[in-house]
Design an enzyme around this catalytic site. Structure first.
Site, short mmCIF file in Angstrom:
data_model
loop_
_atom_site.label_atom_id
_atom_site.label_comp_id
_atom_site.label_asym_id
_atom_site.label_seq_id
_atom_site.Cartn_x
_atom_site.Cartn_y
_atom_site.Cartn_z
N ASP A 158 0.87 -1.18 0.00
CA ASP A 158 0.00 0.00 0.00
C ASP A 158 0.91 1.24 0.00
N ALA A 159 0.27 2.40 -0.11
CA ALA A 159 1.06 3.65 -0.13
C ALA A 159 1.18 4.25 1.27
N PRO A 190 2.32 3.59 4.91
CA PRO A 190 3.12 2.62 5.68
C PRO A 190 2.48 2.17 6.99
N ASP A 191 1.95 3.11 7.77
CA ASP A 191 1.41 2.73 9.10
C ASP A 191 0.20 1.80 8.95
N LYS A 192 -0.68 2.17 8.00
CA LYS A 192 -1.88 1.34 7.77
C LYS A 192 -1.46 -0.07 7.37
N ARG A 237 -10.36 7.11 -4.27
CA ARG A 237 -11.81 7.15 -4.05
C ARG A 237 -12.43 8.28 -4.86
N ARG A 265 -16.73 10.18 -13.48
CA ARG A 265 -16.07 8.87 -13.53
C ARG A 265 -14.83 8.95 -14.42
N ASN A 308 -11.73 -0.02 -9.74
CA ASN A 308 -12.70 0.48 -10.71
C ASN A 308 -12.24 1.74 -11.42
N ASP A 367 -21.06 -9.04 -9.61
CA ASP A 367 -22.42 -8.85 -10.13
C ASP A 367 -23.12 -10.22 -10.19
N ARG A 423 -23.97 -11.75 -6.78
CA ARG A 423 -25.20 -11.15 -6.20
C ARG A 423 -26.43 -11.70 -6.93
N HIS A 460 -18.84 -4.25 -16.19
CA HIS A 460 -19.15 -4.35 -14.75
C HIS A 460 -19.95 -3.12 -14.32
N THR A 490 -18.03 -1.70 -0.03
CA THR A 490 -18.38 -3.14 -0.07
C THR A 490 -17.08 -3.91 0.17
N1 LIG Z 1 -14.80 -4.72 -9.32
C1 LIG Z 1 -15.67 -4.80 -8.30
O1 LIG Z 1 -16.64 -5.56 -8.31
C2 LIG Z 1 -15.45 -3.90 -7.10
C3 LIG Z 1 -16.22 -4.05 -5.95
C4 LIG Z 1 -15.93 -3.22 -4.85
C5 LIG Z 1 -14.92 -2.27 -4.94
N2 LIG Z 1 -14.22 -2.16 -6.10
C6 LIG Z 1 -13.15 -1.19 -6.27
O2 LIG Z 1 -12.01 -1.57 -5.50
C7 LIG Z 1 -11.22 -0.41 -5.25
C8 LIG Z 1 -10.84 -0.38 -3.79
O3 LIG Z 1 -12.00 -0.18 -3.01
P1 LIG Z 1 -11.79 -0.02 -1.41
O4 LIG Z 1 -13.15 0.11 -0.80
O5 LIG Z 1 -10.87 -1.08 -0.93
O6 LIG Z 1 -11.03 1.41 -1.33
P2 LIG Z 1 -10.06 1.89 -0.13
O7 LIG Z 1 -9.91 3.36 -0.31
O8 LIG Z 1 -10.54 1.33 1.16
O9 LIG Z 1 -8.66 1.16 -0.46
C9 LIG Z 1 -7.86 1.57 -1.51
C10 LIG Z 1 -6.43 1.41 -1.01
O10 LIG Z 1 -5.54 1.72 -2.10
C11 LIG Z 1 -4.42 2.34 -1.51
N3 LIG Z 1 -3.64 3.04 -2.52
C12 LIG Z 1 -3.91 4.24 -3.08
N4 LIG Z 1 -2.92 4.57 -3.93
C13 LIG Z 1 -2.01 3.55 -3.90
C14 LIG Z 1 -0.78 3.29 -4.56
N5 LIG Z 1 -0.27 4.17 -5.42
N6 LIG Z 1 -0.13 2.13 -4.29
C15 LIG Z 1 -0.64 1.24 -3.42
N7 LIG Z 1 -1.81 1.43 -2.75
C16 LIG Z 1 -2.48 2.57 -3.01
C17 LIG Z 1 -5.00 3.27 -0.45
O11 LIG Z 1 -4.02 3.67 0.48
C18 LIG Z 1 -6.07 2.38 0.14
O12 LIG Z 1 -5.58 1.65 1.26
C19 LIG Z 1 -12.07 0.80 -5.70
O13 LIG Z 1 -11.66 1.20 -6.99
C20 LIG Z 1 -13.48 0.21 -5.77
O14 LIG Z 1 -14.32 0.87 -6.69
C21 LIG Z 1 -14.46 -2.95 -7.17
O1 LIG Z 2 -20.61 -3.02 -4.83
C1 LIG Z 2 -19.89 -2.18 -5.35
N1 LIG Z 2 -19.40 -1.08 -4.65
C2 LIG Z 2 -18.79 0.01 -5.33
C3 LIG Z 2 -18.03 0.87 -4.39
C4 LIG Z 2 -17.16 0.34 -3.46
C5 LIG Z 2 -16.53 1.30 -2.68
S1 LIG Z 2 -17.08 2.83 -3.11
C6 LIG Z 2 -18.14 2.21 -4.33
C7 LIG Z 2 -19.89 0.80 -6.01
C8 LIG Z 2 -21.19 0.77 -5.53
C9 LIG Z 2 -22.16 1.52 -6.21
C10 LIG Z 2 -21.81 2.26 -7.30
C11 LIG Z 2 -20.47 2.26 -7.69
O2 LIG Z 2 -20.15 3.03 -8.75
C12 LIG Z 2 -19.15 2.62 -9.59
C13 LIG Z 2 -18.16 3.52 -9.89
C14 LIG Z 2 -17.20 3.19 -10.81
C15 LIG Z 2 -17.26 1.95 -11.41
F1 LIG Z 2 -16.34 1.64 -12.34
C16 LIG Z 2 -18.22 1.01 -11.09
C17 LIG Z 2 -19.18 1.35 -10.17
N2 LIG Z 2 -19.53 1.52 -7.05
C18 LIG Z 2 -17.85 -0.52 -6.37
C19 LIG Z 2 -18.51 -1.55 -7.23
O3 LIG Z 2 -18.07 -1.73 -8.47
C20 LIG Z 2 -19.48 -2.35 -6.69
S2 LIG Z 2 -20.24 -3.60 -7.61
C21 LIG Z 2 -21.50 -2.78 -8.54
C22 LIG Z 2 -21.54 -1.39 -8.65
C23 LIG Z 2 -22.58 -0.80 -9.40
C24 LIG Z 2 -23.54 -1.61 -10.01
C25 LIG Z 2 -23.50 -2.99 -9.88
C26 LIG Z 2 -22.48 -3.56 -9.14
CL1 LIG Z 2 -22.40 -5.30 -8.98
#
Ligand SMILES: NC(=O)c1ccc[n+]([C@@H]2O[C@H](COP(=O)([O-])OP(=O)(O)OC[C@H]3O[C@@H](n4cnc5c(N)ncnc54)[C@H](O)[C@@H]3O)[C@@H](O)[C@H]2O)c1
Ligand SMILES: O=C1N[C@](c2ccsc2)(c2cccc(Oc3ccc(F)cc3)n2)CC(O)=C1Sc1ccccc1Cl
Length: 332
Positions: free
Chosen positions: A51-52, A54-56, A98, A105, A137, A165, A168, A192, A247
């Protein structure tokens, strides 16, 4: 018609290695849920967190190490220095900025592209034979970005895509029919999130295709039920965010399930984001979309030739066009 359309450059699956190493970049909500599930399910000999902050990072590492008495023996390391990831079999990328309130977007995407430009090259340098699994994302575009930055063959770059998706979707169908979600097969494909495509013909319960079951039973209203459940898949993502702010558990289990299929060479079929060019008439441009893909030790081993209706093909093409328009605006 072969059941699987092979991917030309898919490397032959190497024999299962005795020692496995997984690196997770991004020790946030998603990254730590994935880490916790991987440890609980004994999926790796070595787990690395990057991660970026260090403490976390150190705090999360210590907190997981302190659970050692209750977990299978796994070496857990963490560092902001990517050399700690050297020799990883699988690198899972959950790092992401975030979305700022009111931020577009596209602007979020550009910020995450800049992050990937700092993350992907050192990962690849330290683990040139690894498989990249992108979760951040917008996952489909960022998987394309990871592929471009890595220089890897497409079979070794995968996005979690519509895996969450689809999980769910399976839960909601199972809940409606009062059956076990593990007995429900259902694929959501394409982009997605909000624009995903439910493959109605892919839904089966206990091996019984639902559509033919409904038609035989003349249950017309159930088709509308399935459409409502797809809408609920999308709505539930927003509901979880509004209730808990992020999530974690479902995405954690779903990504760990992908890691199991890859590292244990399970050759199971998952809806994940793959280079879709050449499949389902998607000939225009290099775009990653979720399709039912067979996963194993070589990454993406093949993409299934499931039947798509004209409407499903049309919606996939629309998603591909939208994603290509976004990709063409990127400064890579
Ligand atoms: N694809 C999916 O279905 C899905 C579902 C949920 C969340 N997400 C995505 O997952 C991502 C993470 O979500 P989250 O809730 O864990 O966010 P979060 O903010 O809790 O965690 C992101 C982490 O990335 C770290 N980070 C930032 N820049 C960095 C770098 N340069 N190098 C290393 N680490 C770095 C941050 O310090 C943080 O700890 C988001 O983009 C979210 O949209 C995707
Ligand atoms: O469950 C989830 N939590 C999310 C999230 C997680 C941390 S902050 C936001 C979340 C939720 C709602 C919209 C949302 O908006 C975005 C934003 C950018 C993007 F590329 C995709 C979705 N993101 C990321 C995410 O992809 C999911 S799954 C999901 C999202 C939307 C519709 C259907 C599904 Cl299955």
């Amino acid at each position: 018609q072969a059941f699987f359309k092979s991917i030309m450059n898919a490397a032959p699956s190497s024999p299962t290695k005795r020692h496995t190493k997984i690196s997770i970049v991004g020790a946030g909500n998603v990254g730590m849920a994935i880490a916790q599930t991987i440890l609980t399910q004994d999926l790796t000999d070595e787990l690395v967190l990057v991660d970026a902050i260090p403490d976390k990072l150190r705090g999360e590492m210590l907190d997981l190490q302190h659970a050692a008495a209750f977990l299978p023996r796994t070496r857990i390391q963490a560092s902001t220095d990517y050399s700690v990831t050297a020799g990883s079999d699988l690198c899972i990328v959950t790092a992401g900025a975030r979305q700022i309130n009111g931020e577009s977007r596209l602007n979020l995407l550009q910020r995450n592209v800049h992050l990937f430009q700092k993350i992907i090259p050192p990962l690849v340098r330290h683990s040139p034979d690894t498989i990249l699994l992108v979760v951040s994302n917008p996952v489909d575009v960022l998987t394309y970005v990871a592929w471009k930055l890595s220089g890897f063959p497409s079979n070794r770059v995968i996005g979690s895509g519509t895996n969450l998706d689809s999980s769910r979707f399976r839960f909601l169908i199972a809940d409606h029919l009062d059956v076990n979600a593990q007995d429900v097969q259902a694929f959501i494909v394409g982009e997605h999130g909000d624009s995903s495509v439910a493959l109605w013909s892919s839904i089966s319960v206990g091996g019984v295709p639902v559509l033919s079951f409904l038609e035989k039973q003349q249950i017309a209203y159930e088709k509308e039920m399935l459409e409502n459940i797809h809408k609920e898949v999308i709505q539930s993502a927003y509901e979880v965010i509004s209730l808990k702010g992020y999530t974690s558990w479902a995405i954690g289990y779903s990504v760990a399930n992908l890691a199991r299929s890859i590292l244990r060479d399970q050759r199971r079929v998952h809806p994940v984001s793959v280079l879709a060019k050449g499949f389902y008439d998607l000939e225009d441009g290099e775009v990653f979309l979720s399709l039912p893909a067979q996963l194993g030790r070589g990454g993406v081993l093949g993409v299934t030739n499931v039947h798509l209706t004209d409407e499903e093909k049309h919606r996939l093409k629309d998603s591909a066009t939208t994603i290509l328009q976004v990709q063409n605006q990127l400064a890579l």
